[in-house]
Enzyme design. Structure first.
Site: not given
Length: 419
Positions: A218, A392-394
């Protein structure tokens, strides 16, 4: 006593490799540390050095894919019996063929003869490529340059190398291939319109796999424009101070210094996604994306936060030169924690770079363009460069990423803050 030459494990996760060609023939004398063969892995094609001195008594795998640990050759003393190694190789192939249901295991001796002939032919071809104008002088050329020259029918002896010590590099061959012929006696045939299928190399397969992995993350992007007026001034001063023969610092080196300094202040960006954890690294190991004819590679400058701009310039020049000469080692590609991709030299004003998993972020850099900026007296043209950060939104949240990019922008606009 004979020494088995086994296919080495050049990096973490490597299970097999493809032997491209042998640089020595059976019966040749080999010195320890001398290039013995070219090996293609999923990340890089490189020359592998001999681990022992002696006579190359037997080549058991002439070309093609082999598992890590497989005996591919034998080095020993002249006259030493190596039939046991050849027999063991034949037995392994026969067993593999039997497991796969092959009806022709008895044809292994014929295949062995074919492999030996292929290996001898490869070495002879490499030696012919090293002879200049029939005079017997060795031509210095990178493996990639030799391969391109062989594919395009170009004599290496007719080229003037622009690499170190007159070494012919890939760009020299490509330049010669693109140059128009001196005389033209025939008209080039019209294209037939047939579809050309280009087989995937190990590198291209790796690129496809990693990009597919990247799109599963994501990701989000943020962008800022930096006024490069003072960074340009610093670049000019550094260029004046560079001694003859030393790598000249570029704006990319100044940008790299800004990024690594910012990464030390914002450690959350200098991170890797590890599925059940986020790894925050103490050193900024910055990857520099380098476009090659065979694909994109990202060699890494390790512990870049410890280097001055001049040292970063030297490190960048070294890895880029070795990348273009197909001389990268596996360790040059491992351990990256952040990546910079610069397309500004192609005139690209702004673009979005794809993540380089498991890294938390990658910075895309566009060209410096004069743009109108409002001032107290109206508008003024300033050299602006757009920075686009893909995250990376994680691993990262928007505010954290914005703080990092704002720091990079501040360092570029006031370089004294990072020195």
């Amino acid at each position: 006593m004979a020494n088995e030459v086994k296919l080495p494990r050049l990096g973490q996760g490597m299970e097999s490799g493809t032997i491209v060609k042998w640089l020595k023939a059976e019966g040749d004398e080999v010195e320890k540390g001398e290039p013995l063969y070219e090996l293609d892995t999923d990340k890089v094609t490189q020359e592998v050095e001999a681990e022992a001195s002696g006579i190359l008594l037997k080549i058991t795998v002439a070309e093609g894919e082999a598992d890590v640990g497989t005996t591919i050759a034998v080095i020993g003393e002249q006259g030493e019996d190596v039939s046991a190694f050849a027999g063991a190789t034949a037995q392994r192939v026969a067993e593999a063929a039997q497991e796969e249901g092959s009806p022709e295991p008895a044809r292994e001796p014929e295949r062995e003869r074919v492999r030996e002939a292929t290996a001898a032919e490869q070495v002879a071809e490499a030696r012919r490529a090293e002879q200049g104008n029939g005079a017997g002088a060795r031509i210095k050329a990178s493996p990639l340059a030799r391969r391109i020259a062989r594919e395009r029918g170009i004599e290496l002896g007719s080229l003037k190398g622009t690499g170190p010590e007159g070494r012919v590099v890939a760009e020299d061959v490509e330049r010669a291939a693109a140059a128009p012929p001196i005389t033209a006696t025939t008209t080039a045939p019209a294209p037939t319109g047939d579809i050309e299928r280009v087989p995937l190399t190990s590198l291209r397969r790796t690129i496809a796999r990693r990009l597919t992995e990247a799109w599963q993350a994501p990701a989000f992007q943020i962008a800022m424009s930096a006024d490069m007026t003072r960074a340009r001034g610093l670049h000019a001063r550094l260029a004046e101070q560079t001694k003859e023969g030393e790598p000249r610092p570029t704006l990319t080196d100044i940008l790299t210094k800004a990024c690594v300094t910012a990464l030390m202040r914002h450690r959350a960006v200098n991170a890797l996604w590890a599925e059940d954890a986020i790894e925050l690294h103490p050193n900024a190991n910055v990857g520099i994306a380098v476009a090659l004819e065979v694909g994109l590679v990202v060699p890494v400058i390790h512990q870049a936060e410890r280097l001055t701009i001049a040292q970063l310039a030297a490190a960048r020049a070294d890895i880029v030169t070795r990348a273009r000469d197909n001389k990268l080692r596996q360790e040059d590609l491992d351990g990256g924690t952040f990546t910079i991709s610069n397309l500004g030299m192609f005139g690209v004003e702004q673009f979005v770079a794809v993540l380089n998993p498991p890294q938390a972020a990658i910075l895309a850099v566009g060209a410096i363009e004069p743009k109108a900026v409002p001032t107290e007296t109206g508008f003024e043209a300033r050299p602006l460069m757009t920075l686009t950060l893909t995250c990376d939104h994680r691993s990262l949240d928007g505010a954290t990423a914005a703080d990092f990019l704002r720091t990079v922008k501040a360092f570029l606009e006031e370089p004294g803050l990072m020195l």
